[in-house]
Design an enzyme around this catalytic site. Structure first.
Site, PDB file in Angstrom:
ATOM      1  N   CYS A  29       0.823  -1.212   0.000  1.00 11.13           N
ATOM      2  CA  CYS A  29       0.000   0.000   0.000  1.00 11.13           C
ATOM      3  C   CYS A  29       0.857   1.263   0.000  1.00 11.13           C
ATOM      4  CB  CYS A  29      -0.928  -0.031   1.211  1.00 11.13           C
ATOM      5  SG  CYS A  29      -1.949   1.416   1.383  1.00 11.13           S
TER       6      CYS A  29
ATOM      7  N   LYS B  77      -1.988   7.349  -5.569  1.00 10.97           N
ATOM      8  CA  LYS B  77      -2.833   8.527  -5.303  1.00 10.97           C
ATOM      9  C   LYS B  77      -2.035   9.812  -5.428  1.00 10.97           C
ATOM     10  CE  LYS B  77      -5.301   5.796  -5.418  1.00 10.97           C
ATOM     11  NZ  LYS B  77      -5.265   4.324  -5.488  1.00 10.97           N
TER      12      LYS B  77
ATOM     13  N   GLY C  18      -9.033  -3.947 -17.491  1.00 10.56           N
ATOM     14  CA  GLY C  18      -9.801  -2.725 -17.216  1.00 10.56           C
ATOM     15  C   GLY C  18     -10.302  -2.685 -15.787  1.00 10.56           C
ATOM     16  N   GLY C  19      -9.522  -3.207 -14.857  1.00 10.51           N
ATOM     17  CA  GLY C  19      -9.870  -3.116 -13.424  1.00 10.51           C
ATOM     18  C   GLY C  19      -9.386  -1.783 -12.874  1.00 10.51           C
TER      19      GLY C  19
ATOM     20  N   ALA D 188      -6.731  -2.025   1.385  1.00  2.00           N
ATOM     21  CA  ALA D 188      -5.950  -1.703   2.575  1.00  2.00           C
ATOM     22  C   ALA D 188      -6.828  -1.572   3.821  1.00  2.00           C
ATOM     23  CB  ALA D 188      -5.182  -0.409   2.334  1.00  2.00           C
TER      24      ALA D 188
ATOM     25  N   HIS E 134     -24.982  22.940   2.531  1.00  2.00           N
ATOM     26  CA  HIS E 134     -25.224  23.365   1.150  1.00  2.00           C
ATOM     27  C   HIS E 134     -24.226  24.450   0.761  1.00  2.00           C
ATOM     28  CE1 HIS E 134     -27.437  24.279  -2.509  1.00  2.00           C
ATOM     29  NE2 HIS E 134     -27.330  25.558  -2.210  1.00  2.00           N
TER      30      HIS E 134
HETATM   31  C1  LIG Z   1      -1.204   0.105  -7.726  1.00  4.38           C
HETATM   32  C2  LIG Z   1      -2.055  -0.249  -6.537  1.00  4.38           C
HETATM   33  C3  LIG Z   1      -2.945   0.676  -6.031  1.00  4.38           C
HETATM   34  C4  LIG Z   1      -3.726   0.365  -4.930  1.00  4.38           C
HETATM   35  N1  LIG Z   1      -4.590   1.308  -4.466  1.00  4.38           N
HETATM   36  C5  LIG Z   1      -5.349   1.028  -3.385  1.00  4.38           C
HETATM   37  C6  LIG Z   1      -6.219   2.004  -2.841  1.00  4.38           C
HETATM   38  O1  LIG Z   1      -6.296   3.140  -3.335  1.00  4.38           O
HETATM   39  N2  LIG Z   1      -6.950   1.686  -1.754  1.00  4.38           N
HETATM   40  C7  LIG Z   1      -6.887   0.434  -1.169  1.00  4.38           C
HETATM   41  O2  LIG Z   1      -7.579   0.192  -0.188  1.00  4.38           O
HETATM   42  N3  LIG Z   1      -6.069  -0.509  -1.667  1.00  4.38           N
HETATM   43  C8  LIG Z   1      -5.301  -0.246  -2.745  1.00  4.38           C
HETATM   44  N4  LIG Z   1      -4.447  -1.198  -3.222  1.00  4.38           N
HETATM   45  C9  LIG Z   1      -4.439  -2.520  -2.561  1.00  4.38           C
HETATM   46  C10 LIG Z   1      -3.633  -2.467  -1.266  1.00  4.38           C
HETATM   47  O3  LIG Z   1      -2.320  -2.068  -1.560  1.00  4.38           O
HETATM   48  C11 LIG Z   1      -3.662  -3.820  -0.596  1.00  4.38           C
HETATM   49  O4  LIG Z   1      -4.979  -4.242  -0.406  1.00  4.38           O
HETATM   50  C12 LIG Z   1      -2.967  -3.750   0.771  1.00  4.38           C
HETATM   51  O5  LIG Z   1      -1.633  -3.322   0.641  1.00  4.38           O
HETATM   52  C13 LIG Z   1      -2.991  -5.119   1.445  1.00  4.38           C
HETATM   53  O6  LIG Z   1      -2.389  -5.016   2.684  1.00  4.38           O
HETATM   54  P1  LIG Z   1      -1.759  -6.280   3.419  1.00  4.38           P
HETATM   55  O7  LIG Z   1      -1.403  -5.796   4.791  1.00  4.38           O
HETATM   56  O8  LIG Z   1      -2.644  -7.451   3.290  1.00  4.38           O
HETATM   57  O9  LIG Z   1      -0.429  -6.654   2.619  1.00  4.38           O
HETATM   58  P2  LIG Z   1       0.652  -5.889   1.742  1.00  4.38           P
HETATM   59  O10 LIG Z   1       0.465  -4.435   1.737  1.00  4.38           O
HETATM   60  O11 LIG Z   1       0.694  -6.622   0.449  1.00  4.38           O
HETATM   61  O12 LIG Z   1       1.985  -6.160   2.558  1.00  4.38           O
HETATM   62  C14 LIG Z   1       2.499  -7.438   2.740  1.00  4.38           C
HETATM   63  C15 LIG Z   1       3.948  -7.329   3.167  1.00  4.38           C
HETATM   64  O13 LIG Z   1       4.397  -8.626   3.559  1.00  4.38           O
HETATM   65  C16 LIG Z   1       5.709  -8.813   3.074  1.00  4.38           C
HETATM   66  N5  LIG Z   1       6.007 -10.255   3.028  1.00  4.38           N
HETATM   67  C17 LIG Z   1       5.585 -11.189   2.129  1.00  4.38           C
HETATM   68  N6  LIG Z   1       6.095 -12.402   2.445  1.00  4.38           N
HETATM   69  C18 LIG Z   1       6.841 -12.240   3.566  1.00  4.38           C
HETATM   70  C19 LIG Z   1       7.612 -13.116   4.376  1.00  4.38           C
HETATM   71  N7  LIG Z   1       7.714 -14.425   4.115  1.00  4.38           N
HETATM   72  N8  LIG Z   1       8.269 -12.593   5.436  1.00  4.38           N
HETATM   73  C20 LIG Z   1       8.177 -11.269   5.753  1.00  4.38           C
HETATM   74  N9  LIG Z   1       7.454 -10.401   5.017  1.00  4.38           N
HETATM   75  C21 LIG Z   1       6.793 -10.873   3.943  1.00  4.38           C
HETATM   76  C22 LIG Z   1       5.656  -8.142   1.698  1.00  4.38           C
HETATM   77  O14 LIG Z   1       6.954  -7.888   1.212  1.00  4.38           O
HETATM   78  C23 LIG Z   1       4.869  -6.882   2.036  1.00  4.38           C
HETATM   79  O15 LIG Z   1       5.701  -5.841   2.471  1.00  4.38           O
HETATM   80  C24 LIG Z   1      -3.623  -0.906  -4.315  1.00  4.38           C
HETATM   81  C25 LIG Z   1      -2.716  -1.853  -4.809  1.00  4.38           C
HETATM   82  C26 LIG Z   1      -1.936  -1.527  -5.898  1.00  4.38           C
HETATM   83  C27 LIG Z   1      -0.957  -2.541  -6.400  1.00  4.38           C
END
Ligand SMILES: Cc1cc2nc3c(=O)[nH]c(=O)nc-3n(C[C@H](O)[C@H](O)[C@H](O)COP(=O)(O)OP(=O)(O)OC[C@H]3O[C@@H](n4cnc5c(N)ncnc54)[C@H](O)[C@@H]3O)c2cc1C
Length: 473
Positions: free
Chosen positions: A44, A53, A183-184, A322, A446
């Site tokens: 994120c 953003k 187109g997501g 997120a 308003h």
């Molecule tokens: C381009 C883009 C835009 C986005 N925009 C939005 C938005 O506007 N709003 C929104 O709500 N969501 C958005 N998202 C989605 C959002 O980023 C994710 O839903 C969110 O980051 C998920 O959080 P999480 O805590 O599950 O894991 P993540 O943020 O994916 O973090 C997981 C972490 O775990 C680490 N990890 C993995 N395996 C291991 C391991 N074995 N040991 C230690 N660490 C490890 C990874 O390296 C990573 O740092 C976007 C995603 C992308 C790609």
């Protein structure tokens, strides 16, 4: 586990992981947080929500400066200093992630920069960024390893011109042309950024509409605006093959009728969804089970099939967002602390930060139709909103889905500028089990776009004074 709070490990420091780790520390647990990055943040903050953003904010400014001509203000063509834009975006990321690093230290969370693997249900082997290894024991382990971009085998070629969302956010150049595969929301947000910077953008989507899953009437105003902004939007189309011709990528596009056409692009962004990071080394030494699409299976307390292990965020399922990850993180930690909790929200908002924005929460109309559920739909067009007119953006709509028997608000969809901010009121209303009457009777300021929520509730009762509907009969 004794009466005192347990010693826990959180694997992955994205929004789910760091929120969980910080709350756990606040509740008195001894917390170790493990992630490969120097500071917490995850996808994120480093390569998702936040950098996208930041650049979308710049895209909006560019688009508005072009539209200003209609309001009697003409700016000369913008000069884009890409290096400066990139470093501004990186500065935003650094500010936030460094801030999380400070918050982590203040809470005395033991942060380890590295990767975790399981030795058994309560033991992790951590390979640190300096290559050293440490084996640590915990009472509970919380998995928050997130997700990564999905890969289409036919599009997997070794070429610097092929990008995923992370590559696209690096803003290496402003390509003359860009093919966006998918187109997501990620493809459309990043396509918007590149189009605003001057790239000719083509979007290819294999389904019949953009933003699959969202109600069609919410997508329509966005589709119309993107048709003007992008070079083309090709629906019912797949990318059958890509070939690196060194000066460009040649893509073979296949329509629904099976016909193919070849087009050449400077760069290709593949944004066809995300996959959970559930291939955690040693996971087979635990009782954790994976379900559909590789998501880790959890119950309402976010506990996996292994009683010592909890899992949250993108790792455990849709919506991969997120804010869902953060709330799951809090629930899991409270469950570990022995509180009576369950993750069962009435509404999780989804926001697409395009222009216009699309946002929804609770029941969607598509879902209601699929489930044969009786609902009343009340829509308020923004062409009747004073605020939308002052912004020169009447291309919006607010709609409510209401239970016809109880008049309870079940779902809300909004398309229009700022829809992402407006949806929060709808989430609160649904969580508080608000009736349409409550929304109609709540005095909104308003002139604001927030009034359109109240206005659509008035439409439901036939009492809106901002639009005219002749009486039947
Ligand atoms: C381009 C883009 C835009 C986005 N925009 C939005 C938005 O506007 N709003 C929104 O709500 N969501 C958005 N998202 C989605 C959002 O980023 C994710 O839903 C969110 O980051 C998920 O959080 P999480 O805590 O599950 O894991 P993540 O943020 O994916 O973090 C997981 C972490 O775990 C680490 N990890 C993995 N395996 C291991 C391991 N074995 N040991 C230690 N660490 C490890 C990874 O390296 C990573 O740092 C976007 C995603 C992308 C790609």
């Amino acid at each position: 586990m004794t009466d005192s709070q347990p010693n826990i490990a959180v694997v992955g420091a994205g929004p789910g992981g760091y929120a969980a780790a910080f709350l756990a520390a606040d509740l008195g647990m001894t917390v170790t947080l493990i992630d490969p990055e120097i500071n917490p943040g995850g996808v994120c903050l480093y390569r998702g929500c936040i950098p996208s953003k930041a650049v979308l904010h710049v895209a909006k400014l560019l688009e508005e400066s072009r539209q200003a001509k209609d309001w009697g203000i003409e700016f000369s063509a913008p000069k884009i200093d890409l290096a400066r834009l990139r470093s501004w975006k990186e500065g935003v990321v650094k500010k936030l992630t460094a801030g999380l690093g400070v918050l982590s230290k203040q809470r005395k969370v033991h942060y380890i920069q590295g990767r975790a693997a399981f030795e058994n249900s309560t033991t992790l082997r951590v390979t640190k960024s300096d290559g050293s290894e440490e084996t640590l024991d915990f009472e509970r382990i919380l998995l928050a390893t997130g997700s990564r971009p999905a890969i289409v085998p036919t599009l997997k070629i070794d070429s610097p011109r092929m990008m995923d969302s992370t590559g696209a956010l690096n803003l290496e150049d402003i390509p003359g042309s860009l093919l966006v595969v998918g187109g997501g929301y990620i493809g459309l947000e990043l396509g918007t950024v590149y189009a605003a910077l001057g790239t000719r953008v083509t979007v290819v989507e294999m389904l019949p509409g953009l933003l699959p899953g969202a109600d069609r009437d919410l997508v329509l105003p966005l589709h119309k605006r993107l048709e003007k902004m992008f070079e083309s939007i090709l629906l019912n189309t797949t990318v059958a093959a890509v070939k690196d011709e060194y000066s460009a990528i040649r893509a073979t596009l296949k329509g629904q009728d099976g016909n193919t056409q070849e087009k050449v692009f400077d760069r290709v962004l593949v944004s066809v969804g995300r996959k959970p990071n559930s291939e955690i080394p040693g996971l087979e030494k635990t009782q954790v089970k994976l379900g559909a699409r590789g998501f880790v299976q959890v119950n309402k307390q976010l506990q996996t099939d292994d009683p010592n292990i909890y899992a949250i965020g993108d790792l455990v399922g849709e919506p991969m967002l997120a804010h869902k990850a953060m709330h799951e993180g809090r629930t899991a930690v409270e469950a570990i602390a022995g509180h009576k909790v369950a993750f069962e929200p009435a509404a999780i908002p989804a926001v697409v930060f395009t222009d216009p924005e699309v946002a929804w929460c609770g029941l969607t109309e598509t879902q209601a139709q699929n489930e044969n559920r009786e609902v009343k739909v009340a829509k308020f067009p923004w062409a009747a909103s004073g605020r939308a007119i002052t912004l020169d953006r009447p291309d919006g709509m607010t709609k409510l889905l209401i239970d016809p028997h109880t008049e309870r608000l079940l779902g809300v969809g909004i398309v229009g500028v700022g829809a992402g901010e407006l949806i929060a009121e709808a989430v609160l209303a649904i969580e508080m089990a608000a009736l349409a009457k409550d929304v109609a009777m709540t005095i909104h300021p308003h002139p604001t776009l927030s009034e359109t929520l109240m206005n659509s509730a008035e439409v439901f009762f036939g009492t809106s004074t901002d639009i005219y509907r002749p009486k039947r009969g």
